[in-house]
Design a protein around this motif. Structure first.
Motif, PDB file in Angstrom:
ATOM      1  N   LEU A 223       0.834  -1.216   0.000  1.00 48.75           N
ATOM      2  CA  LEU A 223       0.000   0.000   0.000  1.00 48.75           C
ATOM      3  C   LEU A 223       0.863   1.259   0.000  1.00 48.75           C
ATOM      4  CD1 LEU A 223      -2.839  -0.964   2.520  1.00 48.75           C
ATOM      5  CD2 LEU A 223      -3.022  -0.721   0.036  1.00 48.75           C
ATOM      6  N   GLY A 224       2.181   1.078   0.102  1.00 50.03           N
ATOM      7  CA  GLY A 224       3.095   2.225   0.048  1.00 50.03           C
ATOM      8  C   GLY A 224       3.347   2.869   1.402  1.00 50.03           C
ATOM      9  N   THR A 225       2.973   2.193   2.491  1.00 48.77           N
ATOM     10  CA  THR A 225       3.240   2.747   3.821  1.00 48.77           C
ATOM     11  C   THR A 225       4.466   2.065   4.432  1.00 48.77           C
ATOM     12  OG1 THR A 225       1.952   1.213   5.178  1.00 48.77           O
ATOM     13  CG2 THR A 225       0.732   2.987   4.101  1.00 48.77           C
ATOM     14  N   VAL A 226       5.032   2.714   5.433  1.00 50.84           N
ATOM     15  CA  VAL A 226       6.253   2.211   6.074  1.00 50.84           C
ATOM     16  C   VAL A 226       5.888   1.680   7.463  1.00 50.84           C
ATOM     17  CG1 VAL A 226       8.545   2.872   6.932  1.00 50.84           C
ATOM     18  CG2 VAL A 226       7.664   3.879   4.814  1.00 50.84           C
ATOM     19  N   PRO A 227       5.800   0.354   7.634  1.00 52.66           N
ATOM     20  CA  PRO A 227       5.468  -0.187   8.948  1.00 52.66           C
ATOM     21  C   PRO A 227       6.693  -0.177   9.864  1.00 52.66           C
ATOM     22  CG  PRO A 227       5.793  -1.990   7.391  1.00 52.66           C
ATOM     23  CD  PRO A 227       5.986  -0.697   6.611  1.00 52.66           C
ATOM     24  N   ILE A 228       6.460   0.024  11.146  1.00 57.07           N
ATOM     25  CA  ILE A 228       7.580   0.015  12.105  1.00 57.07           C
ATOM     26  C   ILE A 228       7.278  -0.979  13.230  1.00 57.07           C
ATOM     27  CG2 ILE A 228       8.584   2.285  11.625  1.00 57.07           C
ATOM     28  CD1 ILE A 228       6.828   3.433  13.902  1.00 57.07           C
ATOM     29  N   PRO A 229       7.228  -2.296  12.909  1.00 57.76           N
ATOM     30  CA  PRO A 229       6.880  -3.292  13.919  1.00 57.76           C
ATOM     31  C   PRO A 229       7.922  -3.343  15.036  1.00 57.76           C
ATOM     32  CG  PRO A 229       7.826  -4.360  11.997  1.00 57.76           C
ATOM     33  CD  PRO A 229       7.635  -2.908  11.637  1.00 57.76           C
ATOM     34  N   LYS A 230       7.431  -3.672  16.204  1.00 61.11           N
ATOM     35  CA  LYS A 230       8.316  -3.811  17.366  1.00 61.11           C
ATOM     36  C   LYS A 230       8.353  -5.282  17.772  1.00 61.11           C
ATOM     37  CE  LYS A 230       8.467  -4.114  22.038  1.00 61.11           C
ATOM     38  NZ  LYS A 230       7.913  -5.279  22.742  1.00 61.11           N
ATOM     39  N   SER A 231       9.546  -5.804  18.041  1.00 61.69           N
ATOM     40  CA  SER A 231       9.623  -7.142  18.635  1.00 61.69           C
ATOM     41  C   SER A 231      10.889  -7.268  19.459  1.00 61.69           C
ATOM     42  CB  SER A 231       9.616  -8.226  17.562  1.00 61.69           C
ATOM     43  OG  SER A 231       9.714  -9.484  18.197  1.00 61.69           O
ATOM     44  N   ARG A 232      10.756  -7.935  20.582  1.00 62.44           N
ATOM     45  CA  ARG A 232      11.916  -8.213  21.425  1.00 62.44           C
ATOM     46  C   ARG A 232      12.659  -9.444  20.925  1.00 62.44           C
ATOM     47  NH1 ARG A 232      13.093  -5.893  25.665  1.00 62.44           N
ATOM     48  NH2 ARG A 232      14.416  -7.493  26.550  1.00 62.44           N
ATOM     49  N   SER A 233      11.969 -10.315  20.189  1.00 66.87           N
ATOM     50  CA  SER A 233      12.566 -11.603  19.836  1.00 66.87           C
ATOM     51  C   SER A 233      13.350 -11.507  18.531  1.00 66.87           C
ATOM     52  CB  SER A 233      11.439 -12.646  19.751  1.00 66.87           C
ATOM     53  OG  SER A 233      11.393 -13.238  18.482  1.00 66.87           O
ATOM     54  N   ILE A 234      14.548 -12.089  18.506  1.00 65.14           N
ATOM     55  CA  ILE A 234      15.374 -12.027  17.291  1.00 65.14           C
ATOM     56  C   ILE A 234      14.658 -12.747  16.154  1.00 65.14           C
ATOM     57  CG2 ILE A 234      17.601 -12.604  16.242  1.00 65.14           C
ATOM     58  CD1 ILE A 234      18.858 -12.672  18.872  1.00 65.14           C
ATOM     59  N   GLU A 235      14.009 -13.872  16.468  1.00 65.81           N
ATOM     60  CA  GLU A 235      13.326 -14.639  15.423  1.00 65.81           C
ATOM     61  C   GLU A 235      12.239 -13.781  14.770  1.00 65.81           C
ATOM     62  OE1 GLU A 235      13.850 -15.838  18.542  1.00 65.81           O
ATOM     63  OE2 GLU A 235      15.531 -17.132  17.950  1.00 65.81           O
ATOM     64  N   ARG A 236      11.459 -13.097  15.604  1.00 62.99           N
ATOM     65  CA  ARG A 236      10.384 -12.274  15.038  1.00 62.99           C
ATOM     66  C   ARG A 236      10.921 -11.050  14.319  1.00 62.99           C
ATOM     67  NH1 ARG A 236       5.848 -12.349  19.810  1.00 62.99           N
ATOM     68  NH2 ARG A 236       4.802 -14.238  19.147  1.00 62.99           N
ATOM     69  N   GLN A 237      12.020 -10.485  14.829  1.00 63.88           N
ATOM     70  CA  GLN A 237      12.626  -9.349  14.119  1.00 63.88           C
ATOM     71  C   GLN A 237      12.998  -9.773  12.698  1.00 63.88           C
ATOM     72  OE1 GLN A 237      15.943  -7.963  16.420  1.00 63.88           O
ATOM     73  NE2 GLN A 237      14.674  -7.272  18.117  1.00 63.88           N
ATOM     74  N   LEU A 238      13.593 -10.967  12.578  1.00 57.86           N
ATOM     75  CA  LEU A 238      13.986 -11.485  11.258  1.00 57.86           C
ATOM     76  C   LEU A 238      12.763 -11.777  10.407  1.00 57.86           C
ATOM     77  CD1 LEU A 238      16.948 -13.853  12.135  1.00 57.86           C
ATOM     78  CD2 LEU A 238      16.952 -12.081  10.363  1.00 57.86           C
TER      79      LEU A 238
END
Ligand SMILES: NC(=O)c1ccc[n+]([C@@H]2O[C@H](COP(=O)([O-])OP(=O)(O)OC[C@H]3O[C@@H](n4cnc5c(N)ncnc54)[C@H](OP(=O)(O)O)[C@@H]3O)[C@@H](O)[C@H]2O)c1
Length: 277
Positions: A223-238
């Motif tokens: 949709l052309g937006t920039v998401p900024i998800p937060k995660s503490r877990s390395i697996e989820r960050q990846l």
């Protein structure tokens, strides 16, 4: 490899970033360091999060060159005003241990206080002085944006707003497109809640062999937006970063957007009324 998106001042920023809002008082240094090590180059913090020191420590510990990282911070309600805005920026620079903030936003418009135009004038000066890179806003409605543009002639580079499948911000995104403003999505995963178990999301995840979170983040990017998800877990960050190897069909994008609800905000934070200092 993360793609980039162009802001209205010509600067490129990554098409996905890393959120650091500290839930339950957690320390942000390690998650920020991990996030940069696995490939995030757009980092989101705020004076109000009271974690800029640990975010700055995480950036330094990552060993990645400063110029490669786009650091975002935000100005809280208590610092709205011509002179106060300078104080806020000075505080954030000191906390982060930086000499420049790459992307700096007014966190909330606080229309009842009615000082966001004055605040914006100071951000324009600080940008011209080189202390701030790109400047933008967060949680501004079309009415607030129009006023900034009419009174200063300077269009924000970014408006960071609540956006997830339950609150897809169709009208606000259209207004941004008309003005040339990039939409950043906060709480892009709906804080890991019900959106991740919606049948249309699960079906798309199955069809592409990816996770529900990857479907939702891919929806933002398409949709052309920039998401900024937060995660503490390395697996989820990846996991959250690995969204460039598949493409949702137009039908899949439309069916995720169709999950939108009129009252889809997670915590009812309406920018016309919500106050945070
Ligand atoms: N401008 C504003 O007013 C504003 C307001 C709110 C937030 N923000 C910014 O936006 C950032 C993101 O928003 P948010 O933190 O509210 O919400 P979010 O990123 O939508 O969701 C974060 C939650 O989802 C979980 N999660 C992350 N990745 C996941 C995955 N792949 N699968 C399942 N669950 C996953 C996380 O848990 P784990 O950590 O356990 O993985 C965490 O509980 C914030 O950190 C902050 O930087 C800005």
């Amino acid at each position: 490899m993360t793609t980039t998106i162009r802001l209205n001042n010509g600067t490129q920023i990554p098409h996905i970033g890393f959120g650091t809002f500290p839930h339950d008082g957690e320390d942000s240094a390690e998650p920020t360091r991990h996030a940069i090590e696995v490939g995030y180059r757009l980092i989101d913090t705020a004076l109000r999060y009271e974690n800029e020191r640990s975010v700055g420590a995480g950036i330094r510990a990552s060993g990645v060159t400063r110029d490669e990282i786009v650091v975002t911070s935000k100005l809280p309600g208590r610092h709205h005003g011509r002179d106060e805005a300078r104080v806020a920026v000075r505080e954030s620079l000191e906390h982060l241990g930086l000499e420049r903030i790459d992307l700096y936003l007014i966190h909330w418009p606080l229309p009842k206080l009615d000082r966001y135009v004055d605040t914006w004038k100071t951000l324009i000066e600080l940008r011209d002085e080189g202390v701030l890179g790109s400047i933008g806003v967060s949680n501004f409605t079309s009415e607030h944006l129009d006023r900034l543009v009419t009174e200063t002639g300077v269009v924000p580079a970014v408006n960071q707003i609540e956006m997830h499948p339950y609150f897809p911000q169709v009208d606000q995104r259209r207004a941004h497109a008309e003005l040339g403003i990039v939409t950043e999505s906060w709480s892009p995963l709906g804080r890991g809640g019900g959106v991740l178990s919606e049948p249309v999301v699960l079906r798309a995840a199955d069809a592409h062999g990816v996770t529900p979170a990857q479907v939702v983040l891919r929806w933002h990017v398409q949709l052309g937006t920039v998401p900024i998800p937060k995660s503490r877990s390395i697996e989820r960050q990846l996991e959250n970063l690995a969204i460039h190897g598949f493409t949702l069909s137009d039908q899949e994008v439309a069916s995720v957007t169709a999950l939108g609800r009129p009252d889809g905000r997670i915590a009812g934070q309406d920018p016309d009324a919500y106050e945070e200092f």
